[in-house]
Write an enzyme that holds these catalytic residues in place. Sequence first.
Site, PDB file in Angstrom:
ATOM      1  N   THR A 209      -1.453  17.504   0.687  1.00 41.45           N
ATOM      2  CA  THR A 209      -0.157  17.377   0.043  1.00 41.45           C
ATOM      3  C   THR A 209       0.851  16.453   0.597  1.00 41.45           C
ATOM      4  OG1 THR A 209       1.506  18.763  -0.831  1.00 41.45           O
ATOM      5  CG2 THR A 209       0.805  19.470   1.414  1.00 41.45           C
ATOM      6  N   ASN A 210       2.157  16.512   0.563  1.00 42.69           N
ATOM      7  CA  ASN A 210       3.235  15.927   1.344  1.00 42.69           C
ATOM      8  C   ASN A 210       4.130  16.682   1.781  1.00 42.69           C
ATOM      9  OD1 ASN A 210       5.002  15.615  -0.870  1.00 42.69           O
ATOM     10  ND2 ASN A 210       3.356  14.307  -1.835  1.00 42.69           N
ATOM     11  N   HIS A 211       5.058  16.048   2.455  1.00 38.28           N
ATOM     12  CA  HIS A 211       6.521  16.800   2.734  1.00 38.28           C
ATOM     13  C   HIS A 211       7.545  17.318   1.663  1.00 38.28           C
ATOM     14  CE1 HIS A 211       5.215  16.664   6.794  1.00 38.28           C
ATOM     15  NE2 HIS A 211       5.052  15.269   6.893  1.00 38.28           N
TER      16      HIS A 211
END
Length: 404
Positions: A209-211
Amino acid sequence: MRPFQGRRVLLGITGGIASYKAAWLARLLQQAGAEVDVVMTRAATEFVGAVTLEALTGRPVHTALIAAGHALDHIKIARAADVVVVAPCTADFLARAVHGHADDLLSACLLATSAPVLLVPAMNDRMWAHPQVQRNSAHAREIGYHVLDPDDGALAVGEGTGPGRMPEPETILAHVGRLLESDGALAGRRVLVTAGPTREAIDPVRYVTNHSSGRMGVALAAAAWRRSANVTLVAGPLQVPVPAGVRVVPVESTQQMHDAVAAELPEADALVMAAAPSDFRPANVASQKIKRGAGALSIELTPNDDILAGTRERRRDGAVIVGFALETTDLEANARRKLASKGLDLIVLNDATEPGAGFGVDTNRVTFLTPDGAVAPQALLPKGEVADAILDRVAALLAARGVR
């Protein structure tokens, strides 16, 4: 805070246990920039003190229909109001309001105002379910009042849970804001917004995923709904609450987001693609949890389909399409390529490395780029204000195209 700055709100408080929440609502309205005139029924003063409301609003609290020097308060206060909200609205006050009674200051104000009125009923679940209360609620809508139905939740001590709980002050604030912008350029428009990250499974317990927290997309959805648009929010896993009034389509993976956008887009007047979908996914997903003992692990990644580029054939004629470019190098050049390759009307560029303007914060500094070569850098602003700046441009483009 748009649209409250400089507006007059008449906050009516009636005598229910939920009256304690009205104090926080008064504070939120005042913090948003509104001038708040509080009108309390006599029963309301048994639950929360007038001095408390005066301290929170910085203005006198009104309680008496007839008092020396205040004979015309019900006219003056009612005429000054841009919007009236009664929270909580008890079963008794709801009955008196819909039958045109004027035996206290608050009910008299309702008869004297031409401003939109929001009633927020709160009571025991059995009272709310009573046929007469339901008829009164329907009657209120028939005569032009707006009614925010109670939530299903914890009631007074010993009464358990059920429908009758007053919605939280933040939700009421959002509905008041919508009434103040009910005739805006986006009223009735269908706006599709994406928000948050996506998750790509590695095995049953891990993912890539990402932030992204979803703050920017949620701010856009909230602002569009406040402007009286019909808003659908396609959301990956969010770290912030879902905004009031918005229809939410929850998704997990980039493919799910792709499919949801494809399904919703043909009816949308505008798409604002604020999500941060994963560009890659594992080529192979393990069916069981990968154990530490397996040693060094290499994960082959394969590209996901570009959601925004893939929307071209599904876009409604005249629809406004907005993309985001979160970059770390060659910012403007990269954003320009995305603007052209994806056929966008506007791209919102921001620097992922700038403090206060990336993921997980409440502010953003963006630059607007358009196909005619224009570049419009913005100041560092709260994301709510960035959302309004974007929607101002969306509304202007829709108006110029005559989209109906």
